[in-house]
Enzyme design. Structure first.
Site, PDB file in Angstrom:
ATOM      1  N   GLU A 250       0.888  -1.172   0.000  1.00  0.00           N
ATOM      2  CA  GLU A 250       0.000   0.000   0.000  1.00  0.00           C
ATOM      3  C   GLU A 250       0.915   1.208   0.000  1.00  0.00           C
ATOM      4  O   GLU A 250       1.515   1.542   1.025  1.00  0.00           O
ATOM      5  CB  GLU A 250      -0.886   0.003   1.263  1.00  0.00           C
ATOM      6  CG  GLU A 250      -1.818  -1.189   1.394  1.00  0.00           C
ATOM      7  CD  GLU A 250      -2.986  -1.146   0.431  1.00  0.00           C
ATOM      8  OE1 GLU A 250      -3.100  -0.174  -0.341  1.00  0.00           O
ATOM      9  OE2 GLU A 250      -3.779  -2.099   0.428  1.00  0.00           O
ATOM     10  N   CYS A 284      -2.334   8.920   2.635  1.00  0.00           N
ATOM     11  CA  CYS A 284      -2.079   8.416   1.284  1.00  0.00           C
ATOM     12  C   CYS A 284      -3.205   8.823   0.346  1.00  0.00           C
ATOM     13  O   CYS A 284      -2.975   9.111  -0.820  1.00  0.00           O
ATOM     14  CB  CYS A 284      -1.894   6.907   1.317  1.00  0.00           C
ATOM     15  SG  CYS A 284      -3.226   6.061   2.169  1.00  0.00           S
TER      16      CYS A 284
HETATM   17  P1  NAD Z   1       8.414   4.710   4.532  1.00  0.00           P
HETATM   18  O1  NAD Z   1       8.366   3.951   3.271  1.00  0.00           O
HETATM   19  O2  NAD Z   1       9.570   5.594   4.786  1.00  0.00           O
HETATM   20  O3  NAD Z   1       8.351   3.729   5.795  1.00  0.00           O
HETATM   21  C1  NAD Z   1       7.286   2.840   6.003  1.00  0.00           C
HETATM   22  C2  NAD Z   1       7.740   1.709   6.905  1.00  0.00           C
HETATM   23  O4  NAD Z   1       8.722   0.934   6.227  1.00  0.00           O
HETATM   24  C3  NAD Z   1       8.372   2.131   8.218  1.00  0.00           C
HETATM   25  O5  NAD Z   1       7.919   1.260   9.234  1.00  0.00           O
HETATM   26  C4  NAD Z   1       9.854   1.937   7.953  1.00  0.00           C
HETATM   27  O6  NAD Z   1      10.602   1.703   9.127  1.00  0.00           O
HETATM   28  C5  NAD Z   1       9.840   0.708   7.073  1.00  0.00           C
HETATM   29  N1  NAD Z   1      11.004   0.541   6.207  1.00  0.00           N
HETATM   30  C6  NAD Z   1      11.853   1.497   5.748  1.00  0.00           C
HETATM   31  N2  NAD Z   1      12.785   0.928   4.938  1.00  0.00           N
HETATM   32  C7  NAD Z   1      12.500  -0.394   4.883  1.00  0.00           C
HETATM   33  C8  NAD Z   1      13.078  -1.502   4.187  1.00  0.00           C
HETATM   34  N3  NAD Z   1      14.143  -1.352   3.391  1.00  0.00           N
HETATM   35  N4  NAD Z   1      12.537  -2.715   4.356  1.00  0.00           N
HETATM   36  C9  NAD Z   1      11.441  -2.887   5.143  1.00  0.00           C
HETATM   37  N5  NAD Z   1      10.847  -1.879   5.825  1.00  0.00           N
HETATM   38  C10 NAD Z   1      11.370  -0.648   5.684  1.00  0.00           C
HETATM   39  O7  NAD Z   1       7.024   5.502   4.585  1.00  0.00           O
HETATM   40  P2  NAD Z   1       6.560   6.645   5.590  1.00  0.00           P
HETATM   41  O8  NAD Z   1       7.382   7.863   5.278  1.00  0.00           O
HETATM   42  O9  NAD Z   1       6.524   6.106   6.968  1.00  0.00           O
HETATM   43  O10 NAD Z   1       5.048   6.893   5.128  1.00  0.00           O
HETATM   44  C11 NAD Z   1       4.689   7.833   4.156  1.00  0.00           C
HETATM   45  C12 NAD Z   1       4.352   7.174   2.841  1.00  0.00           C
HETATM   46  O11 NAD Z   1       3.429   6.112   3.052  1.00  0.00           O
HETATM   47  C13 NAD Z   1       3.667   8.106   1.854  1.00  0.00           C
HETATM   48  O12 NAD Z   1       4.198   7.918   0.568  1.00  0.00           O
HETATM   49  C14 NAD Z   1       2.216   7.653   1.872  1.00  0.00           C
HETATM   50  O13 NAD Z   1       1.467   7.951   0.720  1.00  0.00           O
HETATM   51  C15 NAD Z   1       2.364   6.202   2.103  1.00  0.00           C
HETATM   52  N6  NAD Z   1       1.142   5.645   2.686  1.00  0.00           N
HETATM   53  C16 NAD Z   1       0.403   4.794   1.923  1.00  0.00           C
HETATM   54  C17 NAD Z   1      -0.782   4.288   2.421  1.00  0.00           C
HETATM   55  C18 NAD Z   1      -1.624   3.331   1.609  1.00  0.00           C
HETATM   56  O14 NAD Z   1      -2.461   2.668   2.200  1.00  0.00           O
HETATM   57  N7  NAD Z   1      -1.429   3.232   0.313  1.00  0.00           N
HETATM   58  C19 NAD Z   1      -1.216   4.658   3.692  1.00  0.00           C
HETATM   59  C20 NAD Z   1      -0.432   5.543   4.433  1.00  0.00           C
HETATM   60  C21 NAD Z   1       0.757   6.018   3.915  1.00  0.00           C
END
Ligand code: NAD
Length: 488
Positions: A250, A284
């Site tokens: 997502e 998002c």
């Molecule tokens: P992010 O991708 O930086 O981090 C998300 C999660 O992934 C965190 O828990 C982080 O620790 C983990 N992570 C980071 N690197 C990783 C790796 N290499 N392997 C596994 N896990 C890893 O995202 P964010 O900045 O926390 O959130 C913002 C983004 O999320 C925005 O782009 C937003 O649109 C998106 N988002 C999408 C939805 C949806 O349902 N489509 C919902 C909410 C947010």
């Protein structure tokens, strides 16, 4: 039967939850409250050994949890939802420290609990695809095993529960990995879950940025359900390839809202403005590109500015009913400021906003004023990129339906989209041509536990929620009984 007082927990100290035990780690870290910049209570920094311990406990718990009747699994989810409500104000206050004014934090807790209860009502029945003298053939949906939910910072409570509920209902053992920016509420939720679910069924690990990669690489984990940014989603998918884990992604969005010329501005503008600035643009499915018909463009924009001026921003300490938060962390705050600088360099002007409140001396914390950019070109960064902050482009829709559909689809993202019109036939005609996983008419961001949620294009793959979301936590298995005749 346990009373709700049995489910009161202490909100002072924070632990990993492994096999229903509270586990400390030699090293700890603290997240930052984005409105006061004060550290939150310290949380564990998991080691690889903690990951192995949680995965072995989940693996051991899985067979009997899988064989537990779904009615019992659903009943425990309902008990868990009630137990959260027994701690409602403690959870909401802690969630506020993770980056929201109390009103918004209370809304998230309430919404998440309702969503969890809705999830508990879902059932995946066997599907009979043939039933005749020769054979009976069914399709079954069986849980995968050990699953992990990787959760972002923007709705740590709702999005985490939105993964845990379906995973556990479907019969999987679940490990919750919160964002390092917002680990506290997740750890307390799982501490509470440990009072309700058998050991190893629901666990939580907090850590630094190496924790996610350890989980995606682990050979005994069968599925990663990831919510976060598109670039990280790509890394998660690549990492999962080596063990062929199932993945649900997502990811980011750049949602279009199309406003037709027949709308009632008094009714529609406040809803659209909320859809743009909810959680300060950090949703998002916030509206991130607004296409407004040229006939009403000027009135719409003027009204939107008036509405946005009434929005109250605040943090954990707010006592005046603010609903809109600061940007959640320093990294995201820098990204928003950098994007705004480039908007200025492109010669684009905000009709409102564009100031950093902290710099203006008004408030400590990562506050950025809600900002609207008047009719930027289609190729500008603010139209092309997801800001994940309170900056919204309003684009004049000149031309017919084909043109607005073309503009709305002109992105690599495809999470949500909405059409606003009194003419519901026309709105649906336009909506059906949009490339996005969730389409809304006269609403936006309207989510429900029985409705699948997922993205087109680089907004993700697979779904959370609904029966399709539950199937994502399952293997598809065919079961044929031959009643007569030979083989084949
Ligand atoms: P992010 O991708 O930086 O981090 C998300 C999660 O992934 C965190 O828990 C982080 O620790 C983990 N992570 C980071 N690197 C990783 C790796 N290499 N392997 C596994 N896990 C890893 O995202 P964010 O900045 O926390 O959130 C913002 C983004 O999320 C925005 O782009 C937003 O649109 C998106 N988002 C999408 C939805 C949806 O349902 N489509 C919902 C909410 C947010």
């Amino acid at each position: 039967m346990a009373s709700t007082t049995d489910y009161k927990i202490d909100f002072t100290n924070f632990y990993n939850i492994i096999n229903n035990e509270l586990k400390s780690t030699p090293t700890t870290r603290a997240a930052i409250n984005p409105s006061t910049l004060a550290p939150l209570p310290a949380v564990p920094v998991s080691t690889k050994a903690d990951v192995d311990a949680a995965v072995s406990a989940a693996k051991a718990a899985f067979p009997s949890w899988r064989d537990t009747p779904i009615e019992k699994r659903a009943a425990l989810l309902n008990t868990f939802a009630d137990a959260i409500m027994a701690n409602f104000m403690d959870f909401a206050s802690l969630l506020a420290l993770e980056g929201k004014p109390p009103t918004a934090a209370q809304f998230e807790v309430d919404f998440a609990v309702k969503h969890l209860k809705g999830t508990a009502q879902l059932r995946l029945e066997d599907e009979v695809i043939e039933d005749n003298e020769e054979k009976l053939t069914k399709i079954r949906y069986t849980p995968l095993g050990v699953g992990v939910g990787i959760v972002p910072f923007n709705y740590p409570f709702f999005l985490g529960l939105g993964k845990m509920g379906p995973a556990v209902l479907a019969g999987n053992a679940f490990i919750w990995k919160p964002s390092p920016y917002t680990p506290n509420t997740a750890l307390k939720l799982v501490e509470l879950a440990a009072k309700i679910f058998p050991p190893g069924v629901v666990q939580a690990l907090s850590g630094e940025e190496d924790l996610g990669p350890w989980l995606t690489a682990h050979p005994d984990i069968r599925k990663i359900s990831f919510t976060g940014s598109t670039p990280t989603g790509k890394k998660v998918m690549a990492a999962c390839a080596s063990t062929l884990k199932r993945v649900t992604l997502e990811l980011g969005g750049n949602d279009a809202a199309i406003v037709c010329d027949d709308v009632n501005l008094d009714e529609v503008v406040p809803k659209v403005a909320l859809g743009c600035f909810n959680n300060a643009g950090q949703v998002c499915v916030d509206i991130k590109r607004l296409f407004v018909h040229e006939k009403i463009y000027d009135q719409f924009l003027a009204k939107m500015v008036e509405v946005v001026k009434t929005f109250k921003f605040g943090g954990s300490e707010d006592t005046e009913g603010a609903f809109f938060p600061p940007v959640q962390n320093a990294m995201q705050f820098e990204k928003v400021k950098e994007l705004f600088t480039s908007i200025e360099k492109e010669g684009l002007k905000p009709v409102i906003g564009g100031e950093v409140e902290a710099e203006a001396g008004a408030k400590k914390g990562y506050y950025f004023k809600p900002t609207i950019i008047d009719n930027p070109p289609e190729n500008s960064r603010i139209v092309q990129e997801e800001p994940f902050g309170p900056i919204v482009p309003v684009v004049k829709w000149v031309g017919g339906e084909d043109e607005v559909v073309r503009m709305a689809n002109n992105t690599d993202m495809g999470l949500g989209a909405s059409v606003w019109s009194k003419d519901l036939e026309k709105a649906e005609r336009i909506a059906r041509r949009l490339e996005a996983g969730s389409l809304w008419i006269n609403t936006h961001q309207d989510l429900a536990p029985n409705v699948p949620f997922g993205g087109f294009k680089q907004s993700g793959m697979g779904h959370d929620w609904g029966l399709i979301g539950l199937k994502g936590w399952c293997n598809t298995q065919s079961l044929m009984t031959r009643r007569s005749g030979g083989m084949f």
